[in-house]
Scaffold this motif. Sequence first.
Motif, PDB file in Angstrom:
ATOM      1  N   ALA A   1      -3.098  -4.297   8.000  1.00  0.00           N
ATOM      2  CA  ALA A   1      -4.283  -3.806   7.303  1.00  0.00           C
ATOM      3  C   ALA A   1      -5.498  -3.636   8.194  1.00  0.00           C
ATOM      4  O   ALA A   1      -6.521  -3.108   7.736  1.00  0.00           O
ATOM      5  N   VAL A   2      -5.416  -4.067   9.454  1.00  0.00           N
ATOM      6  CA  VAL A   2      -6.581  -4.027  10.346  1.00  0.00           C
ATOM      7  C   VAL A   2      -7.273  -2.660  10.372  1.00  0.00           C
ATOM      8  O   VAL A   2      -8.500  -2.578  10.250  1.00  0.00           O
ATOM      9  N   PRO A   3      -6.546  -1.534  10.515  1.00  0.00           N
ATOM     10  CA  PRO A   3      -7.237  -0.237  10.576  1.00  0.00           C
ATOM     11  C   PRO A   3      -7.889   0.193   9.262  1.00  0.00           C
ATOM     12  O   PRO A   3      -8.665   1.154   9.256  1.00  0.00           O
ATOM     13  N   PHE A   4      -7.585  -0.521   8.158  1.00  0.00           N
ATOM     14  CA  PHE A   4      -8.046  -0.050   6.842  1.00  0.00           C
ATOM     15  C   PHE A   4      -8.919  -1.071   6.120  1.00  0.00           C
ATOM     16  O   PHE A   4      -9.211  -0.895   4.932  1.00  0.00           O
ATOM     17  N   MET A   5      -9.352  -2.117   6.796  1.00  0.00           N
ATOM     18  CA  MET A   5     -10.074  -3.186   6.121  1.00  0.00           C
ATOM     19  C   MET A   5     -11.444  -2.767   5.611  1.00  0.00           C
ATOM     20  O   MET A   5     -12.078  -3.491   4.838  1.00  0.00           O
ATOM     21  N   ASP A   6     -11.926  -1.594   6.023  1.00  0.00           N
ATOM     22  CA  ASP A   6     -13.203  -1.115   5.510  1.00  0.00           C
ATOM     23  C   ASP A   6     -13.067  -0.536   4.098  1.00  0.00           C
ATOM     24  O   ASP A   6     -14.077  -0.256   3.439  1.00  0.00           O
ATOM     25  N   LYS A   7     -11.832  -0.368   3.644  1.00  0.00           N
ATOM     26  CA  LYS A   7     -11.585   0.169   2.307  1.00  0.00           C
ATOM     27  C   LYS A   7     -11.481  -0.985   1.311  1.00  0.00           C
ATOM     28  O   LYS A   7     -10.661  -1.894   1.493  1.00  0.00           O
ATOM     29  N   PRO A   8     -12.278  -0.973   0.252  1.00  0.00           N
ATOM     30  CA  PRO A   8     -12.285  -2.098  -0.707  1.00  0.00           C
ATOM     31  C   PRO A   8     -10.917  -2.380  -1.319  1.00  0.00           C
ATOM     32  O   PRO A   8     -10.560  -3.546  -1.515  1.00  0.00           O
ATOM     33  N   GLU A   9     -10.150  -1.320  -1.611  1.00  0.00           N
ATOM     34  CA  GLU A   9      -8.860  -1.556  -2.253  1.00  0.00           C
ATOM     35  C   GLU A   9      -7.880  -2.279  -1.330  1.00  0.00           C
ATOM     36  O   GLU A   9      -7.036  -3.051  -1.780  1.00  0.00           O
ATOM     37  N   ILE A  10      -8.004  -2.039  -0.009  1.00  0.00           N
ATOM     38  CA  ILE A  10      -7.132  -2.730   0.949  1.00  0.00           C
ATOM     39  C   ILE A  10      -7.524  -4.193   1.063  1.00  0.00           C
ATOM     40  O   ILE A  10      -6.664  -5.091   1.056  1.00  0.00           O
ATOM     41  N   ALA A  11      -8.835  -4.438   1.175  1.00  0.00           N
ATOM     42  CA  ALA A  11      -9.312  -5.819   1.248  1.00  0.00           C
ATOM     43  C   ALA A  11      -8.915  -6.594  -0.009  1.00  0.00           C
ATOM     44  O   ALA A  11      -8.512  -7.769   0.067  1.00  0.00           O
ATOM     45  N   ASN A  12      -8.989  -5.950  -1.163  1.00  0.00           N
ATOM     46  CA  ASN A  12      -8.594  -6.592  -2.407  1.00  0.00           C
ATOM     47  C   ASN A  12      -7.094  -6.879  -2.431  1.00  0.00           C
ATOM     48  O   ASN A  12      -6.659  -7.941  -2.905  1.00  0.00           O
ATOM     49  N   TRP A  13      -6.297  -5.955  -1.909  1.00  0.00           N
ATOM     50  CA  TRP A  13      -4.846  -6.143  -1.860  1.00  0.00           C
ATOM     51  C   TRP A  13      -4.490  -7.341  -0.986  1.00  0.00           C
ATOM     52  O   TRP A  13      -3.642  -8.168  -1.344  1.00  0.00           O
ATOM     53  N   ILE A  14      -5.149  -7.443   0.173  1.00  0.00           N
ATOM     54  CA  ILE A  14      -4.894  -8.559   1.078  1.00  0.00           C
ATOM     55  C   ILE A  14      -5.316  -9.878   0.431  1.00  0.00           C
ATOM     56  O   ILE A  14      -4.586 -10.881   0.495  1.00  0.00           O
ATOM     57  N   ALA A  15      -6.487  -9.878  -0.207  1.00  0.00           N
ATOM     58  CA  ALA A  15      -6.956 -11.097  -0.873  1.00  0.00           C
ATOM     59  C   ALA A  15      -5.998 -11.524  -1.973  1.00  0.00           C
ATOM     60  O   ALA A  15      -5.704 -12.715  -2.143  1.00  0.00           O
ATOM     61  N   THR A  16      -5.478 -10.542  -2.715  1.00  0.00           N
ATOM     62  CA  THR A  16      -4.524 -10.847  -3.780  1.00  0.00           C
ATOM     63  C   THR A  16      -3.245 -11.448  -3.215  1.00  0.00           C
ATOM     64  O   THR A  16      -2.677 -12.394  -3.786  1.00  0.00           O
TER      65      THR A  16
END
Length: 424
Positions: free
Chosen positions: A85-100
């Motif tokens: 996810a490193v290249p996409f962590m600026d996208k809220p949906e990716i950060a939310n997916w990782i947190a989930t």
Amino acid sequence: MAYAATAEDFPSAVTSAPRVLALQRLLVWLVGASGAIVFIEPGPYEVMTLTAAVIFFATGLRLRLVFMPLLALLFLINIGYCIGAVPFMDKPEIANWIATSWYMAVTVMFFAMVISEDTAARLDMLRRGLVAGALIAACTAIAGFFNLIPGGHDLLTLYERARGTFKDPNVLGAFLILPALFALQNVVAGKLRKSIRSAIVLGVIALAILLAFSRAAWGGLAITSAFMLALMVLTSKTPAQRARIVVMSVVAAIVLLTLVAVLLSFDSVGEMFRQRASFDQSYDEGRFGRFGRHILGADMALDLPFGIGPLQFHSYFPEDTHNSYLNAFMSGGWIAGVCYPALVFVTVILGFRHVFEAVPWQRTYLAIFAAFLGTVGESFVIDTDHWRHFWMMLGAMWGMFAATQRYKARAGSPIAAPANTGAA
């Protein structure tokens, strides 16, 4: 009195405080019941799980050595996801997916530690909570489908399929399978009054599963029920018990089939059933259909050690992976792609090894193992990696593994006979 005896024989970290034990068991019930309401995020399940975790840690919870492989695999899976996810962590949906994903891992450890103590009583409360939640979800789904709630049809259905308190009818159907198995156990093995009450519960839940029009849920309920009943027959200690399970299973099957036949006589239900029961679905066929994507995605995964990142599969193909094992490779590269199926199938292997352990919670174990195994199979054709009830079952399985080993060690010899727990 039964719970007191259980706590005495198999103590919790705080058995000297009965009020604390009662609070802990109530929290387990609330977590199980809240798992049926997930159409908003964060929802009641997240709030209750977090609240229960804080209180359990404050009142006594143990991280046992047996959980180290589980902890390591969960950590590696999520490390793989984070790298992808490193290249996409600026996208809220990716950060939310990782947190989930990290949150799901935490819930696994929470359930494993909770169920490893005061096991029979806590499993019973979890079972009761799940059945209560399932009835809420099932009744809202049925009411929405038949327009019994003014203005509720659009909220409680999706594409004319019942979804109740879930976002997706497929997830509703999958969630209801374990409570249906609990009810079925009481139908075939409980006392008469309990059997009748559970038959009504089973009928309501089965109706909601039918109206969700999920082929995976239909097949999952049939297969897991047959598997669990077979295990119940094999683990029964007397011919009379085995005969009753067989006879009541046949009766339950006839009644459910009759219910289905009556419902299919309604035009709206029959037409949707014929449409969903067909294996000739456009999104399953072709080079970029469900199974075509599996082959193409697996070929891609071999050349991408860090994957393509979470939620990126649809950028390459028309739809998502619909395969949790492939999704692990694509989202988290080789680290997650190896560790995720390793975690799942190690749990399955250990699950089979514990089937015939005659522990007080054996009947509940058989239902959870059957439902877990069904979800493992379903994961080949749908994305289950963020299904809360899947991770709950996985954690509960590991908790029962630890509890069984401790129970056997305390006994000092092969356990004589299983206690008949798990009845409502």
